[in-house]
Design a protein around this motif. Structure first.
Motif, short mmCIF file in Angstrom:
data_model
loop_
_atom_site.label_atom_id
_atom_site.label_comp_id
_atom_site.label_asym_id
_atom_site.label_seq_id
_atom_site.Cartn_x
_atom_site.Cartn_y
_atom_site.Cartn_z
N ASN A 134 0.79 -1.14 0.13
CA ASN A 134 0.13 -0.01 0.10
C ASN A 134 1.02 1.40 0.02
N PRO A 135 1.89 1.41 -0.97
CA PRO A 135 2.54 2.54 -0.97
C PRO A 135 1.86 3.75 -2.01
N LYS A 136 2.56 4.80 -1.63
CA LYS A 136 1.73 5.95 -2.26
C LYS A 136 2.13 5.85 -3.64
N GLY A 137 3.48 5.63 -3.94
CA GLY A 137 4.03 5.32 -5.12
C GLY A 137 5.18 4.50 -5.41
N ILE A 138 5.29 4.11 -6.54
CA ILE A 138 6.76 3.25 -6.45
C ILE A 138 7.71 3.74 -7.74
N VAL A 139 9.05 4.01 -7.11
CA VAL A 139 9.99 4.54 -7.94
C VAL A 139 10.30 3.62 -9.15
N VAL A 140 10.46 3.98 -10.32
CA VAL A 140 10.82 3.22 -11.44
C VAL A 140 12.29 3.35 -11.94
N THR A 141 12.92 2.42 -12.01
CA THR A 141 14.18 2.80 -12.71
C THR A 141 14.76 1.95 -13.81
N ASP A 142 15.54 2.58 -14.54
CA ASP A 142 15.90 1.70 -15.96
C ASP A 142 17.37 1.74 -15.81
N GLY A 143 18.15 0.54 -15.67
CA GLY A 143 19.51 0.60 -15.62
C GLY A 143 20.19 1.03 -14.39
N GLY A 144 19.31 0.98 -13.24
CA GLY A 144 19.62 1.59 -11.93
C GLY A 144 19.68 3.23 -12.08
N GLU A 145 19.04 3.84 -13.09
CA GLU A 145 18.79 4.91 -13.07
C GLU A 145 17.47 5.41 -13.00
N TYR A 146 17.07 6.67 -12.32
CA TYR A 146 15.52 7.00 -12.00
C TYR A 146 14.91 7.36 -13.57
N SER A 147 13.60 6.63 -13.49
CA SER A 147 13.12 6.72 -14.67
C SER A 147 11.49 7.33 -14.59
N GLY A 148 11.09 7.33 -13.38
CA GLY A 148 9.65 7.73 -13.13
C GLY A 148 8.93 7.24 -11.84
N ILE A 149 7.77 7.53 -11.59
CA ILE A 149 7.00 7.27 -10.68
C ILE A 149 5.53 6.37 -11.06
N LEU A 150 5.33 5.34 -10.47
CA LEU A 150 3.89 4.62 -10.74
C LEU A 150 3.05 4.83 -9.49
N THR A 151 2.02 4.98 -9.72
CA THR A 151 0.87 5.15 -8.73
C THR A 151 -0.03 4.11 -8.84
N GLU A 152 -0.81 3.89 -7.83
CA GLU A 152 -1.77 3.03 -7.79
C GLU A 152 -3.13 3.70 -8.74
N ARG A 153 -3.30 4.76 -8.90
CA ARG A 153 -4.44 5.33 -9.60
C ARG A 153 -4.16 5.20 -10.93
N GLN A 154 -2.83 5.16 -11.41
CA GLN A 154 -2.50 4.94 -12.89
C GLN A 154 -2.76 3.71 -13.15
N LEU A 155 -2.58 2.48 -12.15
CA LEU A 155 -2.90 1.22 -12.75
C LEU A 155 -4.25 1.09 -12.87
N LEU A 156 -5.22 1.79 -11.90
CA LEU A 156 -6.55 1.37 -12.15
C LEU A 156 -7.19 2.24 -13.43
N GLN A 157 -6.70 3.30 -13.64
CA GLN A 157 -7.02 4.25 -14.76
C GLN A 157 -6.69 3.51 -16.29
N SER A 158 -5.76 2.77 -16.25
CA SER A 158 -5.27 2.22 -17.40
C SER A 158 -5.96 1.05 -17.63
N HIS A 159 -5.89 0.71 -19.13
CA HIS A 159 -6.50 -0.32 -19.92
C HIS A 159 -5.66 -1.54 -20.37
N ILE A 160 -4.15 -1.32 -19.61
CA ILE A 160 -3.02 -2.01 -20.26
C ILE A 160 -2.98 -3.46 -19.46
N GLU A 161 -2.87 -4.31 -20.09
CA GLU A 161 -2.78 -5.87 -19.67
C GLU A 161 -1.57 -5.90 -18.66
N ASP A 162 -1.85 -6.75 -17.74
CA ASP A 162 -0.78 -7.03 -16.85
C ASP A 162 0.39 -7.64 -17.12
N ASP A 163 0.60 -8.29 -18.41
CA ASP A 163 1.94 -8.50 -18.93
C ASP A 163 2.86 -7.56 -19.66
#
Length: 381
Positions: free
Chosen positions: A31-60
């Motif tokens: 239950n975090p407020k957001g998760i840090v996303v990294t690419d190759g060890g470098e900061y890439s962005g933030i992912l939030t629960e609301r984004q997951l809910l509002q998207s129609h993107i498949e789990d894979d």
């Protein structure tokens, strides 16, 4: 107070190539407020629960398709009021904190509110709550709730019964938690939780009840303490004499926004999702709203808020934008909303509605003053 006293080096992190299905489970467990996303060890962005809910993107799909890289980056020495504004205008509850160009940690909405909690007794709920609330009925389906949350860029919806009385609350976290449990049943071979059937589920079966409420005369400090006590991000505001009537809603973001109020001579205009501005600037928005407010000389505007939300629909590459404008004044709250392709068009439509509402309030005020004068004259006869 600087963010160095509030931010933390502890945060959840996933790689940009991780699958969304795994991240959904992570939100469910931690239950975090957001998760840090990294690419190759470098900061890439933030992912939030609301984004997951509002998207129609498949789990894979990979996390990188949803990670937001436009969230404001905070410096460890930044002032807390500046960061509060950055969070509100960025439409986020968590932001990365950098030191000398490197990711140091994160700062959350909750951390800021806990740090300033003792100073919030100077405000009352009535001064900062939102009086226009979108509600659901108990027999509305979950699919409708998801659409309302997505279209209005909000995280919670009060539920009312057939009599229009408050009976429950549905949040993005409730829906995300239910979705994870449904998918787990599907993976185990139990098809009773089929996605289509899930969307047809009445919100009554999912809502939280009873609902935690607060009255307008309560202090904001009391309201935030109650939110922390029950782990809620918002409270329904009710009249003092009726705790089942929905008068408005107060969220942590409303409180965070109040921290940014200024006493400058020019009107303070706050813009949520400011990155959506295209052919219009903050200064143009501020000038246009000031011009509208000036048409009602008796109205003192304490604060103006403009929120932009982007829809997936596009016209020749330009996204459909929803804009909501709201003035907090000594005559109460006045709002106007509208849609258009591009932020400037959406703002102009919303501004036109706001102006009509301001003038309507002016006419009501004038009518009331005339009626008062007439009654006084009649009493003198």
């Amino acid at each position: 107070m600087n963010i160095v006293d509030i931010a933390t080096e502890e945060y959840l992190e996933v790689d940009a190539d991780e699958r969304l299905g795994k991240v959904r489970s992570l939100f469910d467990r931690e239950n975090p407020k957001g998760i840090v996303v990294t690419d190759g060890g470098e900061y890439s962005g933030i992912l939030t629960e609301r984004q997951l809910l509002q998207s129609h993107i498949e789990d894979d799909a990979k996390v990188q398709v949803l990670a937001r890289n436009n969230i404001p980056q905070v410096g460890r020495e930044d002032d807390v009021r500046k960061v509060a504004r950055m969070l509100v205008e960025g439409g986020t509850k968590v932001a990365p904190v950098f030191e000398d160009g490197d990711l140091w940690g994160i700062v959350t909405e909750d951390a800021i509110l806990r740090a300033v909690l003792g100073n919030l007794d100077v405000l009352t709920v009535e001064q900062i709550y939102t009086d226009e609330v979108i509600t659901l009925r108990e027999d509305d389906h979950l699919g409708k709730a998801i659409n309302y949350l997505r279209e209005n860029d909000i995280s919670r919806l009060p539920v009312v019964n057939d009599s229009g009385r408050l009976s429950g609350m549905v949040t993005t976290h409730d829906i995300a938690d239910f979705a994870v449990r449904t998918m787990e049943r599907q993976h185990s071979g139990d098809r009773s939780g089929d996605t289509d059937r899930m969307l047809d589920l009445p919100v009554y079966d999912l809502m939280n009840s009873p609902v935690e409420t607060i009255t307008g005369d309560a202090s904001v400090e009391t309201a935030v303490e109650r939110m922390f006590e029950h782990d809620y991000a918002g409270l329904v505001v009710t009249p003092e004499d009726d705790d089942t009537a929905v008068a408005g809603i107060l969220t942590k973001t409303d409180v965070l926004r109040a921290l940014t109020y200024t006493e400058e001579e020019s009107m303070d205009v706050q813009i949520t999702n400011i990155d959506l501005l295209d052919t219009i600037s903050r200064e143009m928005i501020q000038g246009a709203i000031t011009e509208v407010a000036d048409k009602y000389q008796d109205m003192q505007v304490h604060h103006a808020h403009v929120r932009f939300s982007e829809h997936k629909e596009r016209l020749r590459g330009t996204p459909l934008i929803h804009c909501q404008t709201r003035l907090r004044t000594n005559r109460g709250q006045i709002a106007g909303s509208g849609e258009g392709y591009g932020a400037e068009t959406a703002f102009r439509v919303a501004l036109d509605k706001l102006e009509r509402n301001v003038l309507e309030k002016k006419e009501i005020r004038a009518d009331a003053e005339y009626e008062g004068q007439l009654l006084r004259k009649l009493n003198e006869l």
